[in-house]
Design a protein around this motif. Sequence first.
Motif, PDB file in Angstrom:
ATOM      1  N   UNK A 141     -19.655  -5.571   8.280  1.00  0.00           N
ATOM      2  CA  UNK A 141     -20.897  -5.325   8.107  1.00  0.00           C
ATOM      3  C   UNK A 141     -21.538  -4.212   7.584  1.00  0.00           C
ATOM      4  N   UNK A 142     -20.571  -3.496   6.960  1.00  0.00           N
ATOM      5  CA  UNK A 142     -20.684  -2.068   6.320  1.00  0.00           C
ATOM      6  C   UNK A 142     -19.886  -2.152   5.216  1.00  0.00           C
ATOM      7  N   UNK A 143     -20.016  -1.194   4.170  1.00  0.00           N
ATOM      8  CA  UNK A 143     -19.272  -0.855   3.142  1.00  0.00           C
ATOM      9  C   UNK A 143     -17.939  -0.233   3.265  1.00  0.00           C
ATOM     10  N   UNK A 144     -17.533   0.265   4.771  1.00  0.00           N
ATOM     11  CA  UNK A 144     -16.152   0.831   5.132  1.00  0.00           C
ATOM     12  C   UNK A 144     -15.323  -0.367   5.121  1.00  0.00           C
ATOM     13  N   UNK A 145     -14.353  -0.277   4.336  1.00  0.00           N
ATOM     14  CA  UNK A 145     -13.330  -1.045   4.205  1.00  0.00           C
ATOM     15  C   UNK A 145     -12.017  -0.638   3.604  1.00  0.00           C
ATOM     16  N   UNK A 146     -11.479   0.190   4.023  1.00  0.00           N
ATOM     17  CA  UNK A 146     -10.659   0.916   3.005  1.00  0.00           C
ATOM     18  C   UNK A 146      -9.173   1.551   3.664  1.00  0.00           C
ATOM     19  N   UNK A 147      -8.161   1.505   2.805  1.00  0.00           N
ATOM     20  CA  UNK A 147      -6.955   2.416   3.070  1.00  0.00           C
ATOM     21  C   UNK A 147      -7.393   3.723   3.332  1.00  0.00           C
ATOM     22  N   UNK A 148      -6.528   4.264   4.396  1.00  0.00           N
ATOM     23  CA  UNK A 148      -6.675   5.542   4.860  1.00  0.00           C
ATOM     24  C   UNK A 148      -5.337   6.564   4.614  1.00  0.00           C
ATOM     25  N   UNK A 149      -5.195   7.634   4.275  1.00  0.00           N
ATOM     26  CA  UNK A 149      -4.064   8.318   4.244  1.00  0.00           C
ATOM     27  C   UNK A 149      -3.879   9.484   5.276  1.00  0.00           C
ATOM     28  N   UNK A 189       0.656  -1.322  -0.030  1.00  0.00           N
ATOM     29  CA  UNK A 189      -0.118   0.036  -0.103  1.00  0.00           C
ATOM     30  C   UNK A 189       0.936   1.305   0.006  1.00  0.00           C
ATOM     31  N   UNK A 190       1.903   1.167   0.675  1.00  0.00           N
ATOM     32  CA  UNK A 190       2.856   2.227   0.748  1.00  0.00           C
ATOM     33  C   UNK A 190       3.441   2.648  -0.752  1.00  0.00           C
ATOM     34  N   UNK A 191       3.854   1.511  -1.398  1.00  0.00           N
ATOM     35  CA  UNK A 191       4.259   1.640  -2.741  1.00  0.00           C
ATOM     36  C   UNK A 191       3.352   2.219  -3.563  1.00  0.00           C
ATOM     37  N   UNK A 192       2.052   2.174  -3.386  1.00  0.00           N
ATOM     38  CA  UNK A 192       0.981   2.578  -4.290  1.00  0.00           C
ATOM     39  C   UNK A 192       0.816   3.924  -3.810  1.00  0.00           C
ATOM     40  N   UNK A 193       0.682   4.300  -2.680  1.00  0.00           N
ATOM     41  CA  UNK A 193       0.555   5.813  -2.171  1.00  0.00           C
ATOM     42  C   UNK A 193       1.359   5.947  -0.730  1.00  0.00           C
ATOM     43  N   UNK A 194       2.458   6.555  -0.937  1.00  0.00           N
ATOM     44  CA  UNK A 194       3.328   7.040   0.428  1.00  0.00           C
ATOM     45  C   UNK A 194       2.679   7.601   1.313  1.00  0.00           C
ATOM     46  N   UNK A 195       1.438   7.973   1.426  1.00  0.00           N
ATOM     47  CA  UNK A 195       0.694   8.776   2.289  1.00  0.00           C
ATOM     48  C   UNK A 195      -0.077   7.532   3.237  1.00  0.00           C
ATOM     49  N   UNK A 196      -0.066   6.183   2.720  1.00  0.00           N
ATOM     50  CA  UNK A 196      -0.691   5.273   3.378  1.00  0.00           C
ATOM     51  C   UNK A 196      -0.406   5.376   5.003  1.00  0.00           C
ATOM     52  N   UNK A 197      -1.577   5.352   5.581  1.00  0.00           N
ATOM     53  CA  UNK A 197      -1.301   5.472   7.245  1.00  0.00           C
ATOM     54  C   UNK A 197      -1.964   4.111   8.012  1.00  0.00           C
TER      55      UNK A 197
END
Length: 208
Positions: free
Chosen positions: A72-80, A57-65
Amino acid sequence: AFGIFFAILAVSGILNTGKILKEYKTAARSYENMRKEVQSASIDEGGTEPEIDEEKLKKINPDYSFWIRIPGTSIDYPAVWGKDDKYYLDHGFNGEKQSGGTIFADSQNIPFVSANTIFYGHNMKDGSMFGDLKKYRDPGFLKEHPNVEIFYQGQWITCPIILAKVTDETDGTPYQKGERKILTLSTCYGTSKRMILQALIPVAGGMN
């Protein structure tokens, strides 16, 4: 003449709706492909938890945190966490222009070091990003989905939700810092309000 005018408006509306739906599908496909690429199932004491390849993920976006999800929800994401919050309002995690943007932590506060880790996401009509937060207006939904889960530095941290409410966008209370470390999820709600979700960061979670 008026008939032609309204016909043009109708066609324009249909085309615009089609464009929006296409954007939603493109964004959904992009994040789904990313999940397949960076998540792998791992059996632990709590059942099946996806391991997250944070280096990828850091290679895709260095701002990945960190990775955020609410089962049970659609919330399932990388955050920066970056220097420019505005950039992530209309750019996806991969840097492409995207109306849904990216889940991002407030640039003014270091995530999980600050007493209040604040992150923002759009309230998308298709339920993506933070669109599902509004479901917490129903107390029953909170009982069935009581935790926010964070994957941070190689481990999942379960954060029990302590507050869910709609408030005026001028209300600064949710963004204040207290004695205990908390997460604050914030999204727009209507034209002048915010949907707020707050969860405790457990002391044993390695973030305190």
